[in-house]
Design a protein around this motif. Sequence first.
Motif, PDB file in Angstrom:
ATOM      1  N   ARG A  75      53.348  64.058  43.218  1.00  0.00           N
ATOM      2  CA  ARG A  75      52.210  63.883  44.119  1.00  0.00           C
ATOM      3  C   ARG A  75      51.582  62.504  43.954  1.00  0.00           C
ATOM      4  NH1 ARG A  75      47.561  67.029  41.927  1.00  0.00           N
ATOM      5  NH2 ARG A  75      47.476  65.115  40.685  1.00  0.00           N
ATOM      6  N   ASP A  76      51.373  62.094  42.715  1.00  0.00           N
ATOM      7  CA  ASP A  76      50.740  60.800  42.463  1.00  0.00           C
ATOM      8  C   ASP A  76      51.603  59.650  42.975  1.00  0.00           C
ATOM      9  OD1 ASP A  76      48.714  62.191  41.282  1.00  0.00           O
ATOM     10  OD2 ASP A  76      49.377  61.818  39.211  1.00  0.00           O
ATOM     11  N   MET A  77      52.902  59.776  42.819  1.00  0.00           N
ATOM     12  CA  MET A  77      53.811  58.732  43.303  1.00  0.00           C
ATOM     13  C   MET A  77      53.763  58.653  44.831  1.00  0.00           C
ATOM     14  SD  MET A  77      57.902  58.318  42.568  1.00  0.00           S
ATOM     15  CE  MET A  77      57.589  58.418  40.798  1.00  0.00           C
ATOM     16  N   PHE A  78      53.719  59.820  45.458  1.00  0.00           N
ATOM     17  CA  PHE A  78      53.644  59.856  46.920  1.00  0.00           C
ATOM     18  C   PHE A  78      52.354  59.185  47.401  1.00  0.00           C
ATOM     19  CE2 PHE A  78      52.236  61.933  50.833  1.00  0.00           C
ATOM     20  CZ  PHE A  78      53.345  61.769  51.650  1.00  0.00           C
ATOM     21  N   VAL A  79      51.245  59.538  46.777  1.00  0.00           N
ATOM     22  CA  VAL A  79      49.950  58.965  47.156  1.00  0.00           C
ATOM     23  C   VAL A  79      49.961  57.462  46.978  1.00  0.00           C
ATOM     24  CG1 VAL A  79      47.506  58.839  46.529  1.00  0.00           C
ATOM     25  CG2 VAL A  79      48.633  61.069  46.689  1.00  0.00           C
ATOM     26  N   GLU A  80      50.498  57.002  45.854  1.00  0.00           N
ATOM     27  CA  GLU A  80      50.547  55.564  45.578  1.00  0.00           C
ATOM     28  C   GLU A  80      51.373  54.825  46.629  1.00  0.00           C
ATOM     29  OE1 GLU A  80      49.497  52.171  43.898  1.00  0.00           O
ATOM     30  OE2 GLU A  80      48.852  54.104  43.067  1.00  0.00           O
ATOM     31  N   ASN A  81      52.504  55.426  47.031  1.00  0.00           N
ATOM     32  CA  ASN A  81      53.348  54.792  48.042  1.00  0.00           C
ATOM     33  C   ASN A  81      52.645  54.688  49.390  1.00  0.00           C
ATOM     34  OD1 ASN A  81      55.461  54.445  46.246  1.00  0.00           O
ATOM     35  ND2 ASN A  81      56.476  56.368  46.793  1.00  0.00           N
ATOM     36  N   VAL A  82      51.963  55.744  49.774  1.00  0.00           N
ATOM     37  CA  VAL A  82      51.262  55.720  51.066  1.00  0.00           C
ATOM     38  C   VAL A  82      50.117  54.712  51.033  1.00  0.00           C
ATOM     39  CG1 VAL A  82      49.918  57.064  52.722  1.00  0.00           C
ATOM     40  CG2 VAL A  82      51.880  58.113  51.572  1.00  0.00           C
ATOM     41  N   LEU A  83      49.385  54.679  49.934  1.00  0.00           N
ATOM     42  CA  LEU A  83      48.268  53.733  49.831  1.00  0.00           C
ATOM     43  C   LEU A  83      48.757  52.288  49.859  1.00  0.00           C
ATOM     44  CD1 LEU A  83      45.909  55.443  47.213  1.00  0.00           C
ATOM     45  CD2 LEU A  83      45.610  55.295  49.689  1.00  0.00           C
ATOM     46  N   SER A  84      49.963  52.057  49.351  1.00  0.00           N
ATOM     47  CA  SER A  84      50.512  50.696  49.409  1.00  0.00           C
ATOM     48  C   SER A  84      50.757  50.282  50.858  1.00  0.00           C
ATOM     49  CB  SER A  84      51.819  50.626  48.599  1.00  0.00           C
ATOM     50  OG  SER A  84      52.844  51.397  49.219  1.00  0.00           O
ATOM     51  N   GLU A  85      51.048  51.252  51.714  1.00  0.00           N
ATOM     52  CA  GLU A  85      51.223  50.957  53.139  1.00  0.00           C
ATOM     53  C   GLU A  85      49.878  50.755  53.832  1.00  0.00           C
ATOM     54  OE1 GLU A  85      54.032  50.467  54.833  1.00  0.00           O
ATOM     55  OE2 GLU A  85      55.128  50.618  52.953  1.00  0.00           O
ATOM     56  N   VAL A  86      48.869  51.467  53.351  1.00  0.00           N
ATOM     57  CA  VAL A  86      47.523  51.354  53.935  1.00  0.00           C
ATOM     58  C   VAL A  86      46.882  50.021  53.560  1.00  0.00           C
ATOM     59  CG1 VAL A  86      45.196  52.345  53.909  1.00  0.00           C
ATOM     60  CG2 VAL A  86      47.189  53.857  53.936  1.00  0.00           C
ATOM     61  N   LYS A  87      47.202  49.520  52.366  1.00  0.00           N
ATOM     62  CA  LYS A  87      46.569  48.306  51.862  1.00  0.00           C
ATOM     63  C   LYS A  87      46.722  47.140  52.843  1.00  0.00           C
ATOM     64  CE  LYS A  87      46.416  45.336  47.766  1.00  0.00           C
ATOM     65  NZ  LYS A  87      47.018  45.053  46.439  1.00  0.00           N
ATOM     66  N   GLY A  88      45.615  46.495  53.103  1.00  0.00           N
ATOM     67  CA  GLY A  88      45.601  45.353  54.005  1.00  0.00           C
ATOM     68  C   GLY A  88      45.308  45.716  55.443  1.00  0.00           C
ATOM     69  N   LYS A  89      45.391  46.977  55.785  1.00  0.00           N
ATOM     70  CA  LYS A  89      45.089  47.389  57.155  1.00  0.00           C
ATOM     71  C   LYS A  89      44.386  48.752  57.172  1.00  0.00           C
ATOM     72  CE  LYS A  89      50.086  48.168  57.371  1.00  0.00           C
ATOM     73  NZ  LYS A  89      50.388  47.241  56.250  1.00  0.00           N
ATOM     74  N   ALA A  90      43.553  48.985  56.179  1.00  0.00           N
ATOM     75  CA  ALA A  90      42.850  50.265  56.056  1.00  0.00           C
ATOM     76  C   ALA A  90      41.984  50.552  57.274  1.00  0.00           C
ATOM     77  CB  ALA A  90      41.994  50.264  54.790  1.00  0.00           C
TER      78      ALA A  90
END
Length: 606
Positions: A75-90
């Motif tokens: 779960r934590d890995m999944f969340v981290e991956n998605v947040l990396s995509e959100v970063k810069g365009k939140a």
Amino acid sequence: MMMEKAEVKKSLKEVNKKRRGQEGGYGGESKRKKAQDGSNGEGDGGKKRLDALSVGYYRRVGERLNEDFEDAEERDMFVENVLSEVKGKATLVATDRTGSITLQRLLPLCSREQVAKVMAELGGKSGSDFKAVSCDRCGGHVVESAVRQVSRVTAKEKEDQNDDVLEVQVLALSHVVRDNSAEFIKHVHGSHVVRTLFHVLAGCVGPPRTESHPGAKERIASPQLADFEIPTSFWYELKSLTETLMDSVQFSITDSIASAVFQTMLRVCHKKRPKLCKQLVKRIVAYLTSCPAAPGVSPLLVFLKDQASSHLIETIIQLSPKSLLRDLYKNHLKSHLVNLALHPIANFPVQRLTGALAKTKLFLRLFDELVQGMEAILGAGHMGVVVQLAESCAESEARQGELMQCLLNAFHCAEPGSRHVHCLPLFMSLLTYDVYYHSETAEGTEKTEVPLSSICYHGSRLVQALARFQERSILLSSLHTLTPADFLTLACDPSGSHVLQALVSTSSDKGKGKILKRLEGQYVRMACSKLGSRVLEAIWSKASISQKQSIAQELVPSESQLRSDQFARHVWAKFALSHFIHRRAHWQEIQTGESKKRKLFSDILE
């Protein structure tokens, strides 16, 4: 399930790969810039939007969130991956419908630090960007969700962080709200962020807000609030935020959106900061009663008739100390209650006042004033006033006889006395005797045998309140004249079922026996009804052993019908009718209340 998870992960990896290919491939400067922004140019009104590929990605993320994770690490890995995509365009993601929904579901899985980073990007370097995101239809929900995560802090997170970054972001948001309070509290979306902020700063949160639909009604019942520990900074910030809002009270009371913010502020403070709430209430009332008005007319009477301010006044009445309510009545409302009760808007604050003063000496004066206009109030259709008056009489144990006589007169069944036995159908249907028994026979005599019908919500509530009166003989006499078919109608009606339960629960043992006698022959049909089965269970819980035996004897011959019915099968199990047939002595021991045998009985049923 493992195959499905693998497919979802694969699809997410493919989407990420395509997006990275777009960012690093050929296609000109403008295409590369769009891909880096995650933007698809500008939409209506110049608003940037997510590109279709990104929307698809966040839709797939949402679908993955519908499934369980194997463990916390996955779960934590999944969340981290998605947040990396959100970063810069939140901001782009938060203000997109699909992105917003996905972020709202993702944030509760994030750590405090991760939530704080999302908030920091939404607010910008100075925090000033919070305003635009909070006032966006989709972005506001994300900001609310992020702020609410303060309430779920774990002990480990507290130990790991000396300087709480999420606390800092919440305070930054509150500062922006204070700097732009006039715009926030009157904005249809931004106001909800302010209301959530009040809850978080006070240390109590309710269930998340859901997207409303046109024409949908809000739930009347107040949501249950869960308390949580807050940092000291929130305690001071709440005071500062309330002071800021009070500075604009004169512009907000008649605005429906801002009025709702003030109501939330008062309710939250009443729960968590009662002294502060008392101060705020006094200041708002001081403003309401001091505005310029026509000579000899209290300005409060004007505000009571305004749609927005009347809602705020209702909240004030519910939260005010009795001394303040006495002052409001004596100095502003005395001799005006009937006119207010007849007004389509002001009658609601009158209902709240009647309920709030139920256990005070002032209630007698309020009752004497309102009862003078009873027929006019009924004629106006403002049954909430009448119902609340009855409920307050039941609570205060005062003026009960006077109200019953007034109702008999109003429904035209006071004279002759033979009409008293027809009062129950009239009260439940809110129809006068002349209307309910409208037809006459060919011989010109009155037709008094009319099947029970037209039971309405307010009529049901009125009778439930009257059932709590000390003297109920007229009501019970009327009940006993109903036919068995009428009793079945009453038991299976959405409003009538509550009436029958109330009358059974307040009746003496002799009275219960009379009611059960009228219900004989109807138990099977009651058991097979959604509402009737609930009434039957309520009657069972109040019945004596001999009465339970009579009910059981009527039910058991219909065993196959009852056990196959979706509602009656629960009645069969709860009444232990299988035991009644095969183990009568054991059944009787259980029904007499032997606690050890009761537990054994529960185990057997399971």
